[in-house]
Motif scaffolding. Structure first.
Motif, PDB file in Angstrom:
ATOM      1  N   ILE A   2       0.820  -1.200   0.000  1.00 44.58           N
ATOM      2  CA  ILE A   2       0.000   0.000   0.000  1.00 44.58           C
ATOM      3  C   ILE A   2       0.859   1.257   0.000  1.00 44.58           C
ATOM      4  O   ILE A   2       0.591   2.208  -0.737  1.00 44.58           O
ATOM      5  N   VAL A   3       1.890   1.266   0.817  1.00 48.88           N
ATOM      6  CA  VAL A   3       2.735   2.450   0.947  1.00 48.88           C
ATOM      7  C   VAL A   3       3.422   2.774  -0.373  1.00 48.88           C
ATOM      8  O   VAL A   3       3.495   3.941  -0.776  1.00 48.88           O
ATOM      9  N   GLU A   4       3.915   1.751  -1.054  1.00 47.85           N
ATOM     10  CA  GLU A   4       4.583   1.988  -2.341  1.00 47.85           C
ATOM     11  C   GLU A   4       3.613   2.546  -3.366  1.00 47.85           C
ATOM     12  O   GLU A   4       3.972   3.429  -4.146  1.00 47.85           O
ATOM     13  N   GLY A  22      -0.401   7.250  10.533  1.00 51.68           N
ATOM     14  CA  GLY A  22      -0.279   7.086  11.978  1.00 51.68           C
ATOM     15  C   GLY A  22       0.508   5.861  12.388  1.00 51.68           C
ATOM     16  O   GLY A  22       0.216   5.241  13.407  1.00 51.68           O
ATOM     17  N   ILE A  23       1.500   5.485  11.570  1.00 53.85           N
ATOM     18  CA  ILE A  23       2.337   4.337  11.898  1.00 53.85           C
ATOM     19  C   ILE A  23       3.799   4.762  11.864  1.00 53.85           C
ATOM     20  O   ILE A  23       4.162   5.765  11.245  1.00 53.85           O
ATOM     21  N   ALA A  24       4.639   3.993  12.523  1.00 52.50           N
ATOM     22  CA  ALA A  24       6.065   4.292  12.588  1.00 52.50           C
ATOM     23  C   ALA A  24       6.732   4.009  11.240  1.00 52.50           C
ATOM     24  O   ALA A  24       6.319   3.108  10.503  1.00 52.50           O
ATOM     25  N   LEU A  28       7.090   0.674   8.089  1.00 51.41           N
ATOM     26  CA  LEU A  28       7.072   0.730   6.627  1.00 51.41           C
ATOM     27  C   LEU A  28       8.261   0.010   6.017  1.00 51.41           C
ATOM     28  O   LEU A  28       8.172  -0.550   4.932  1.00 51.41           O
ATOM     29  N   ARG A  29       9.386   0.033   6.706  1.00 49.44           N
ATOM     30  CA  ARG A  29      10.618  -0.572   6.178  1.00 49.44           C
ATOM     31  C   ARG A  29      10.786  -2.039   6.555  1.00 49.44           C
ATOM     32  O   ARG A  29      11.743  -2.673   6.127  1.00 49.44           O
ATOM     33  N   TYR A  30       9.893  -2.587   7.367  1.00 49.50           N
ATOM     34  CA  TYR A  30      10.040  -3.941   7.882  1.00 49.50           C
ATOM     35  C   TYR A  30      10.042  -4.962   6.749  1.00 49.50           C
ATOM     36  O   TYR A  30       9.186  -4.931   5.863  1.00 49.50           O
TER      37      TYR A  30
END
Length: 75
Positions: A2-4, A22-24, A28-30
């Protein structure tokens, strides 16, 4: 991911996306770690074939002799 798709569509940076959702940023990088349960199960099966009279504790001991493994994963 989703982020990409948000990054490509709107051209936003990771910081802005993480703040809006609202997330760290670390979330996102996990990257998910590869699961090696199949290899452990095959090693347990080979121990059972070699030593058919061994119980659960002895099989766990033999497994720990060949590799470093958490005692909770061998159950």
């Amino acid at each position: 991911m989703i982020v990409e798709s948000i990054r490509e569509r709107f051209g936003l940076a990771q910081r802005k996306i993480s703040r809006c959702l609202g997330i760290a940023r670390s979330t996102l990088r996990y990257k998910k770690k590869q699961n090696d349960d199949f290899q452990i199960v095959s090693e347990i099966k080979s121990i059972i074939q070699e030593y058919p009279n061994y119980g659960c504790q002895m099989i766990g001991l033999k497994l720990r002799q060949t590799r470093k493994i958490n005692h909770k994963r061998e159950e």
